[in-house]
Design a protein around this motif. Structure first.
Motif, PDB file in Angstrom:
ATOM      1  N   LYS A 257       0.799  -1.365   0.206  1.00 49.98           N
ATOM      2  CA  LYS A 257       0.131   0.071   0.175  1.00 49.98           C
ATOM      3  C   LYS A 257       0.935   1.307   0.131  1.00 49.98           C
ATOM      4  O   LYS A 257       0.746   2.149  -0.787  1.00 49.98           O
ATOM      5  CB  LYS A 257      -0.953   0.162   1.285  1.00 49.98           C
ATOM      6  CG  LYS A 257      -1.808   1.178   1.358  1.00 49.98           C
ATOM      7  CD  LYS A 257      -2.587   1.306   2.734  1.00 49.98           C
ATOM      8  CE  LYS A 257      -3.204   2.493   2.963  1.00 49.98           C
ATOM      9  NZ  LYS A 257      -4.074   2.414   4.264  1.00 49.98           N
ATOM     10  N   ASP A 258       1.822   1.277   0.780  1.00 48.78           N
ATOM     11  CA  ASP A 258       2.684   2.457   0.964  1.00 48.78           C
ATOM     12  C   ASP A 258       3.450   2.527  -0.287  1.00 48.78           C
ATOM     13  O   ASP A 258       3.854   3.723  -0.742  1.00 48.78           O
ATOM     14  CB  ASP A 258       3.768   2.362   2.211  1.00 48.78           C
ATOM     15  CG  ASP A 258       3.014   2.487   3.528  1.00 48.78           C
ATOM     16  OD1 ASP A 258       1.859   2.871   3.602  1.00 48.78           O
ATOM     17  OD2 ASP A 258       3.300   2.184   4.479  1.00 48.78           O
ATOM     18  N   ARG A 260       2.670   1.697  -3.390  1.00 48.04           N
ATOM     19  CA  ARG A 260       1.899   2.287  -4.515  1.00 48.04           C
ATOM     20  C   ARG A 260       1.644   3.579  -4.127  1.00 48.04           C
ATOM     21  O   ARG A 260       1.370   4.457  -5.049  1.00 48.04           O
ATOM     22  CB  ARG A 260       0.653   1.297  -4.653  1.00 48.04           C
ATOM     23  CG  ARG A 260       0.960   0.056  -5.024  1.00 48.04           C
ATOM     24  CD  ARG A 260      -0.326  -0.618  -5.445  1.00 48.04           C
ATOM     25  NE  ARG A 260      -0.233  -2.199  -5.654  1.00 48.04           N
ATOM     26  CZ  ARG A 260       0.552  -2.384  -6.822  1.00 48.04           C
ATOM     27  NH1 ARG A 260       0.881  -1.653  -7.679  1.00 48.04           N
ATOM     28  NH2 ARG A 260       0.613  -3.717  -6.958  1.00 48.04           N
ATOM     29  N   ALA A 261       1.516   4.047  -3.179  1.00 50.50           N
ATOM     30  CA  ALA A 261       1.161   5.502  -2.702  1.00 50.50           C
ATOM     31  C   ALA A 261       2.202   6.401  -3.122  1.00 50.50           C
ATOM     32  O   ALA A 261       2.063   7.536  -3.716  1.00 50.50           O
ATOM     33  CB  ALA A 261       0.959   5.791  -1.181  1.00 50.50           C
ATOM     34  N   VAL A 262       3.412   6.024  -2.876  1.00 47.45           N
ATOM     35  CA  VAL A 262       4.721   6.684  -3.530  1.00 47.45           C
ATOM     36  C   VAL A 262       4.858   6.836  -4.824  1.00 47.45           C
ATOM     37  O   VAL A 262       5.060   7.620  -5.518  1.00 47.45           O
ATOM     38  CB  VAL A 262       6.026   6.194  -2.638  1.00 47.45           C
ATOM     39  CG1 VAL A 262       7.226   7.121  -3.172  1.00 47.45           C
ATOM     40  CG2 VAL A 262       5.959   6.396  -1.058  1.00 47.45           C
ATOM     41  N   ALA A 264       2.243   6.761  -6.882  1.00 46.36           N
ATOM     42  CA  ALA A 264       1.372   7.577  -7.416  1.00 46.36           C
ATOM     43  C   ALA A 264       1.656   8.916  -7.288  1.00 46.36           C
ATOM     44  O   ALA A 264       1.413   9.592  -8.299  1.00 46.36           O
ATOM     45  CB  ALA A 264       0.007   7.317  -6.766  1.00 46.36           C
ATOM     46  N   LYS A 265       2.376   9.310  -6.272  1.00 42.40           N
ATOM     47  CA  LYS A 265       2.861  10.633  -6.100  1.00 42.40           C
ATOM     48  C   LYS A 265       3.872  11.156  -7.173  1.00 42.40           C
ATOM     49  O   LYS A 265       4.147  12.135  -7.640  1.00 42.40           O
ATOM     50  CB  LYS A 265       3.624  10.829  -4.615  1.00 42.40           C
ATOM     51  CG  LYS A 265       2.429  11.024  -3.651  1.00 42.40           C
ATOM     52  CD  LYS A 265       3.164  11.417  -2.321  1.00 42.40           C
ATOM     53  CE  LYS A 265       4.144  10.521  -1.864  1.00 42.40           C
ATOM     54  NZ  LYS A 265       4.563  11.117  -0.682  1.00 42.40           N
ATOM     55  N   ASP A 390       9.193   0.251   0.349  1.00 46.63           N
ATOM     56  CA  ASP A 390       8.235   1.269   0.275  1.00 46.63           C
ATOM     57  C   ASP A 390       8.992   2.523   0.817  1.00 46.63           C
ATOM     58  O   ASP A 390       9.113   3.778   0.641  1.00 46.63           O
ATOM     59  CB  ASP A 390       7.023   1.134   1.414  1.00 46.63           C
ATOM     60  CG  ASP A 390       7.582   0.510   2.677  1.00 46.63           C
ATOM     61  OD1 ASP A 390       8.159  -0.479   2.691  1.00 46.63           O
ATOM     62  OD2 ASP A 390       6.713   0.788   3.441  1.00 46.63           O
TER      63      ASP A 390
END
Length: 419
Positions: A257-258, A260-262, A264-265, A390
């Motif tokens: 999850k973490d 993929r969040a980075v 996306a940013k 991550d």
């Protein structure tokens, strides 16, 4: 996977730890018992119908003894298959060009299955294991992060370990060192009789001797995985041995999850600005080991929003290049990622005067993954960083897009001061 940010392969059978060029060393584990939900309860705990050590005392052939099952989605080099009282862990390439190996992991208290075909000669190992010797520092976080470190009973060489918790166990004698000179001491291991020795993804002439002595030899070849999340998912392979499936799934889900969040940013930052050209790696004996676009490092650079000069090369290994070839294609890169303990860019130029012609050296954008070193030189980037891509990606995003992460606290990377 040895090297700067570049994953390679260890030169010795026991790996010290390295991500872009993977080379790491050893450790081992000791586990006590596991709960029926696949979590790892405190040592000495018992569940319904369980004898000491998490074993079933009233085996029922119709009961599913693996109610929590791991699903492998990113890793390409291992698979898990579940039966009612045992599971089959298969490592497709246990070491470079090695033939697949399967291990039958039998729930404690259940009878060993009578198998035929490809599994007829497979090692059968009772799980959860109570003691485990490990041949790579990358295994340690798989234990510490799932609460199963008590199974660790042996490491190759404690000097290569970064984890303070593991180092304390080595110093106190609770965890033995079985390869202090980087050569596996088979007699010592056989005398200690661990349930399992987990390899570091290399072969060793002593392994057949250990198997003959009844010690399970299980390959962990995470360094052959080309993707960061694929490597991290080996926490599930470890959990198959320790019985910590539930916790391993939680750990990996958070990492994914973490990560993929980075990503996306980084994708958003890349759309609004010019991609930052990145140059990874350094020279060794006159050759630059360059991460290809399909390699572990190449994927990290891409996911961090960086422009990698060799991104078009989809191979998963490293390219062996001359300095001239690297300079022609990447000498103008704004950021250089290394794995050296240079105190300033002057040290880089002293190592090879040609480094002084690189744009990143002139502007002072040279970053090293040596921020988190153990007291004897063990690098946590090659230890915890494999399970936590991550955190690695978050560091790289902050390096490449400082305006988007002004308050980022770096875990593995630090800027090398400009001379």
């Amino acid at each position: 996977m040895p090297g700067a940010l570049v994953p390679v392969r260890p030169a010795t059978p026991l790996r010290r730890g390295s991500a872009a060029a993977a080379a790491l060393l050893a450790l081992s584990l000791t586990l006590t018992s596991c709960g029926a939900d696949g979590s790892a309860p405190p040592a000495g705990s018992r569940g319904p119908g369980a004898a000491s050590g998490g074993c079933t005392s009233d085996f029922d052939p119709g009961k599913d003894y693996f109610p929590v099952k791991s699903t492998v989605e990113h890793a390409e080099n291992f698979t898990l298959r579940y039966e009612k009282s045992y599971q089959v862990l298969t490592v497709k390439e246990p070491y470079p060009r090695g033939k697949p190996e399967s291990y039958v992991l039998v729930r404690c208290g259940a009878p060993k299955p009578k198998l035929t075909g490809d599994l007829a000669g497979a090692q059968q190992i009772t799980v959860p294991v109570k003691s485990l010797y490990s041949a790579s520092t990358t295994h340690l976080p798989l234990l510490t992060e799932t609460g199963t470190l008590d199974v660790l009973t042996g490491v190759g060489n404690g000097a290569f370990v970064s984890s303070a918790e593991v180092r304390e166990r080595v110093a106190s004698g609770r965890v033995a060192e079985f390869a202090k000179d980087n050569t596996l001491n088979a007699e010592q291991v056989i005398g200690a009789r661990p349930d399992v020795l987990m390899t570091g993804g290399t072969d060793d002439p002593q392994y057949p001797k250990l198997r003959q002595a009844g010690i399970g030899v299980v390959a962990n070849a995470e360094w052959l995985e080309p993707s960061p999340l694929g490597r991290a998912e080996w926490v599930k392979a470890m959990a198959a041995l320790t019985g910590a499936e539930k916790r391993a799934g939680e750990v990996f889900d958070t990492v994914e999850k973490d990560y993929r969040a980075v990503t996306a940013k980084a994708a958003k930052a890349a759309r609004t600005g010019e991609p930052v050209k990145v140059l990874p790696g350094t020279m060794y004996q006159g050759t630059w080991s360059m991460a290809s676009g399909g390699s572990y490092v190449g994927q990290l650079i891409r996911d961090a929003g960086g422009a990698h000069p060799w991104a078009g090369d989809k191979s998963t290994g490293n390219l062996q290049l001359s300095f001239e070839a690297v300079y022609a294609k990447g000498g103008d890169a704004k950021t250089w990622l290394v794995g050296e303990q240079w105190k300033s860019t002057a040290d880089a130029v002293e190592a090879d005067r040609r480094y002084g012609t690189l744009a990143a050296v002139k502007t002072g954008e040279v970053w090293s993954n040596t921020k988190a070193l153990g007291p004897e030189g063990g690098n946590d980037f090659y230890e915890r960083g494999v399970l936590r891509p991550d955190l690695v990606l978050a560091d790289l995003f902050a390096v490449l897009h400082p305006g988007e992460a002004p308050d980022h606290a770096f875990t593995f990377y630090a800027k090398i001061p400009r001379a």
